[in-house]
Design a protein around this motif. Structure first.
Motif, PDB file in Angstrom:
ATOM      1  N   PHE A 138      -2.313 -38.096  18.438  1.00  0.00           N
ATOM      2  CA  PHE A 138      -2.230 -39.568  18.381  1.00  0.00           C
ATOM      3  C   PHE A 138      -0.790 -40.058  18.249  1.00  0.00           C
ATOM      4  O   PHE A 138      -0.472 -41.201  18.573  1.00  0.00           O
ATOM      5  N   SER A 139       0.083 -39.150  17.790  1.00  0.00           N
ATOM      6  CA  SER A 139       1.509 -39.488  17.646  1.00  0.00           C
ATOM      7  C   SER A 139       2.309 -38.224  17.920  1.00  0.00           C
ATOM      8  O   SER A 139       1.848 -37.119  17.618  1.00  0.00           O
ATOM      9  N   GLY A 148       1.512 -44.498  11.912  1.00  0.00           N
ATOM     10  CA  GLY A 148       0.869 -45.156  13.051  1.00  0.00           C
ATOM     11  C   GLY A 148       1.396 -46.574  13.157  1.00  0.00           C
ATOM     12  O   GLY A 148       2.442 -46.806  13.769  1.00  0.00           O
ATOM     13  N   TYR A 149       0.710 -47.522  12.528  1.00  0.00           N
ATOM     14  CA  TYR A 149       1.140 -48.922  12.488  1.00  0.00           C
ATOM     15  C   TYR A 149       2.558 -49.013  11.943  1.00  0.00           C
ATOM     16  O   TYR A 149       2.852 -48.300  10.966  1.00  0.00           O
ATOM     17  N   ARG A 167      -0.091 -45.996  19.033  1.00  0.00           N
ATOM     18  CA  ARG A 167      -0.794 -45.041  18.165  1.00  0.00           C
ATOM     19  C   ARG A 167      -2.056 -45.671  17.577  1.00  0.00           C
ATOM     20  O   ARG A 167      -3.109 -45.028  17.483  1.00  0.00           O
ATOM     21  N   VAL A 168      -1.933 -46.941  17.179  1.00  0.00           N
ATOM     22  CA  VAL A 168      -3.093 -47.652  16.630  1.00  0.00           C
ATOM     23  C   VAL A 168      -4.209 -47.698  17.671  1.00  0.00           C
ATOM     24  O   VAL A 168      -5.377 -47.413  17.384  1.00  0.00           O
ATOM     25  N   TRP A 187      -2.887 -45.514  10.084  1.00  0.00           N
ATOM     26  CA  TRP A 187      -2.152 -44.245  10.109  1.00  0.00           C
ATOM     27  C   TRP A 187      -3.089 -43.152   9.631  1.00  0.00           C
ATOM     28  O   TRP A 187      -4.251 -43.427   9.288  1.00  0.00           O
TER      29      TRP A 187
END
Ligand SMILES: Cc1cc2nc3c(=O)[nH]c(=O)nc-3n(C[C@H](O)[C@H](O)[C@H](O)COP(=O)(O)O)c2cc1C
Length: 164
Positions: free
Chosen positions: A59-60, A115-116, A121-122, A139
């Motif tokens: 995701f990241s 994340g945020y 990513r969010v 996150w």
């Protein structure tokens, strides 16, 4: 509380699964956090599934270590009570820190995975879990028994404090 002073990010984990009681304590600690208007705007998605942890580690670019973790928690904001995501994410950050400290208390390693406010990513997390509009995945946190030495950073700087 020594766990506040002794905590550091852990990025290598043993394969051994965490105990259910430990996971419960980590999550209960999150719920103890303060929140604006006491809205408690958090929602946690918890997974121990190695396949999902591997997929979520994408995701990241900085979340690869999640693939080796034994527990992943997606910290989400539920904006139903407080529509201000700015406030919700402050509350959720407090809840996240509580989890990190409780994990340390239980000799469990953890690493916050940002994340945020990175909306890409969010969105990846939102799509992965097919979340409704009011649930914003902020996150993730990776947990597991540490498989590395803790390296504490010296952070205290008196120059960053102004006494009036
Ligand atoms: C908002 C936030 C986002 C972070 N994102 C990542 C991340 O994506 N990947 C990672 O390995 N560490 C991440 N970290 C951990 C930081 O790198 C770490 O907390 C910092 O270097 C201080 O080290 P310490 O936790 O050992 O005290 C994040 C921490 C915070 C608070």
């Amino acid at each position: 509380m020594n766990s506040i002073f002794d905590r550091c990010s852990i990025r290598k984990f043993k394969k051994e699964a965490l105990k259910k009681e430990e996971i419960d304590l980590i999550l209960k600690a999150a719920f103890c956090a303060p929140s604006a208007k006491n809205c408690q705007p958090w929602y946690f998605i918890v997974t121990e599934d190695p396949k999902k942890l591997k997929e979520l580690s994408e995701f990241s670019p900085y979340a690869k270590l999640l693939a080796q973790a034994t527990l992943g928690v997606v910290v989400c904001a539920d904006t139903t009570c407080n529509p201000s995501l700015d406030y919700c994410q402050q509350d959720c950050a407090a809840a996240t820190q509580n989890m990190l400290i409780e994990a340390k208390e239980l000799n469990i390693g953890s690493c916050w995975l940002g994340g945020y406010p990175n909306l890409d990513r969010v969105q990846k997390l939102k799509t992965y879990f097919n979340l409704p509009e009011n649930i914003v995945p902020l996150w993730m946190v990776a947990f597991g028994y540490p498989d590395q030495e803790a390296t504490l950073k010296e952070k205290y700087k008196e120059s960053k404090i102004r006494y009036e």
